[in-house]
Design an enzyme around this catalytic site. Structure first.
Site: not given
Ligand code: TXE
Length: 481
Positions: A173, A226, A230, A248, A282, A383
């Site tokens: 996904k 992500g 999460t 990660e 990140c 962050e």
């Molecule tokens: O990320 P999410 P968000 C950080 C950055 C950002 C914050 C939130 O600080 O402001 O995270 O971003 C999926 N079960 N990073 O809310 O939600 C979601 O659909 C399974 C750092 O956009 O963590 C997406 O595909 N999956 C980062 C993925 O998780 C779930 C990059 C990431 O989204 C889920 C992005 C659940 N319960 C944001 N909830 C990095 N490490 O590079 C969400 N998702």
């Protein structure tokens, strides 16, 4: 343009008929619909993957490698289309998508196509016991890959390529915020001859589709990139089912600058490590620590260089920074800037939204530099994940190290110095998964990639990724002499 799920090699609508809006952040307008898939779609993707697994896991390494290389070639052939789609979906400059995102997606497939042909496992002779042990590394079965919006195709393929190279079948996904290039990847996989069901892509919200993947009892490994929150939630769902997990997560990376560095190279790289991809990587060095004796000069020179960055329409050739990914994310980043003064911070450059001609509703923000005086402020502890960096001075090596480590995250660090002893000391003592010395984001795909502390668990990259996507089995053969 409406997106569909890719299940068993076919493009299908979500069973529940539910969709979410897909935005073009550079204009702040809806330009398509993405499925919000349910448990039933995930189940259908799982069934396709399960059916494909016996044959795919028995496909020769040469054949798997050939298909992966074909996928890489097709990605490069379609570079223009994919880069345009990525830029439209994410808001990043099209030049960046062309130079970094899409070529790297191709490299991910090329790299793991080759790596799998070199992957090996151990043998142990039990001397005196008349036995030989060897380790079989077998694919896990059906695995889940969930990726974020900042480097959409780049990070999506960083997980999928090793998973399928190792013989697994995948339910994947992409982020619901940037689903387009993942959708286009389905067509590429069909064209490359990837057997049906080896890769299945389901689109939707994290809380519905993502949750269904993580909670699926027979998807036995989850690779996730992500946010830290999460990641913690995913771990709480997956751990009681004893799933393998690679997480990660976020970073709050120090960029430590000593007076003895190569100043011009440091300055140019620091502009990039602060604001590349609008600061939404990140690995960005969002906390800049500068040795006191060059601090004032650095401040002047850094501001001057950052002022030259052009924030603009991502499609324009001379744009250095495009739009942030969403209205919600822009609001989050802006709230940190607006709270800076209350925390004793001083905005020395930027801090405002930008209006771009013909893109008046886009999510643009100036590159922002905030001088802080206390490492404990939220600007230095949380962050922000946008075009915002803090600068702060230090006097001694010990102080720099203490400040750098005094944070809940531990993904990467950058060190600028020409002192070898200092390089060794910092390399050993920095609490991060990656240390770059006199460079930033120089990536060799063979190296372990990931973080410590709240930046996650597990490592991606090279053989680490192939180890993650396989289960080691000990075979012990007794043979009396
Ligand atoms: O990320 P999410 P968000 C950080 C950055 C950002 C914050 C939130 O600080 O402001 O995270 O971003 C999926 N079960 N990073 O809310 O939600 C979601 O659909 C399974 C750092 O956009 O963590 C997406 O595909 N999956 C980062 C993925 O998780 C779930 C990059 C990431 O989204 C889920 C992005 C659940 N319960 C944001 N909830 C990095 N490490 O590079 C969400 N998702």
């Amino acid at each position: 343009m409406n997106i569909q799920n890719y299940i068993n090699g076919e493009f299908v609508n979500p069973i529940n008929g539910e969709y979410i809006d897909n935005y073009n952040p550079s204009k702040g307008e809806i330009y398509g619909q993405t499925p919000n898939s349910s448990k039933e779609d995930v189940e259908s993707a799982y069934q396709a993957a399960k059916t494909a697994f016996p044959s795919w896991s028995n496909t020769t390494l040469e054949e798997r490698s050939k298909i992966l290389l074909k996928i890489a070639d097709l990605i490069l052939e379609k570079l223009e289309v994919l880069a345009t789609a990525e830029s439209k979906d994410n808001g990043k400059p099209i030049s960046l998508a062309k130079q970094v995102d899409i070529p790297r997606a191709a490299s991910n497939f090329q790299f793991f196509a080759n790596a799998i042909t070199q992957f090996s496992s151990e043998a142990h002779e039990s001397v005196g016991l008349n036995a030989v042990n060897f380790t079989l590394r077998q694919p896990i079965g059906v695995v889940g890959c969930i990726s974020p919006w900042n480097l959409p195709l780049y990070l999506f393929t960083w997980k999928i390529a090793p998973a399928i190279a190792a013989g697994n079948c995948v339910v994947a996904k992409p982020s619901e915020i940037t689903p387009m290039t993942a959708y286009l990847l389905g067509e590429i996989c069909n064209e490359a001859g990837l057997p049906k069901g080896v890769l299945n892509i389901v689109h939707g919200l994290g809380t519905s589709t993502g949750q269904a993947i993580v909670a699926h009892p027979n998807i036995k490994a989850i690779s996730f990139t992500g946010g830290t929150k999460t990641g913690a939630h995913i771990a709480s769902v997956a751990a009681p089912m004893f799933k393998k997990l690679s997480l990660e997560l976020g970073g709050k990376n120090p960029n430590i600058i000593f007076a003895d560095c190569d100043y011009e190279k440091m300055l140019a790289t620091t502009v990039r490590s602060s604001f590349a991809n609008q600061g939404q990587i990140c690995l960005c060095g969002s906390r800049i620590f500068v040795e006191e004796k060059i601090y004032e000069q650095f401040k002047i020179d850094f501001i001057k260089k950052v002022a030259e960055l052009k924030v603009g329409n991502p499609s324009a050739k001379d744009t250095n920074m495009g739009a942030l990914v969403s209205a919600a994310h822009l609001a989050k980043v802006k709230s940190y800037i607006d709270g800076a003064k209350l925390e004793g911070g001083k905005i020395v450059f930027g801090g405002n939204k930008v209006t771009v001609e013909n893109c008046e509703n886009g999510y643009y923000l100036q590159p922002t530099i905030i001088e802080v005086f206390d490492n404990k402020c939220s600007l230095n502890q949380e962050e922000i994940f946008g075009p915002v960096v803090t600068i702060i001075s230090f006097k001694t090596d010990e102080e720099a190290l203490q400040l750098a480590n005094d944070v809940p995250y531990g993904l990467s660090a950058t060190l600028w110095t020409n002192n070898l002893n200092r390089t060794m000391q910092f390399s050993k003592q920095l609490q991060t998964g990656i240390v770059w010395v006199n460079t930033w984001m120089l990536r060799d795909l063979r190296t372990p990639f990931g973080g410590v502390k709240n930046s996650g668990v597990g490592r991606e990259g090279g053989f680490e990724a192939l180890r993650f996507f396989t289960e080691p089995k000990n075979i012990c053969i007794y043979s009396p002499s």
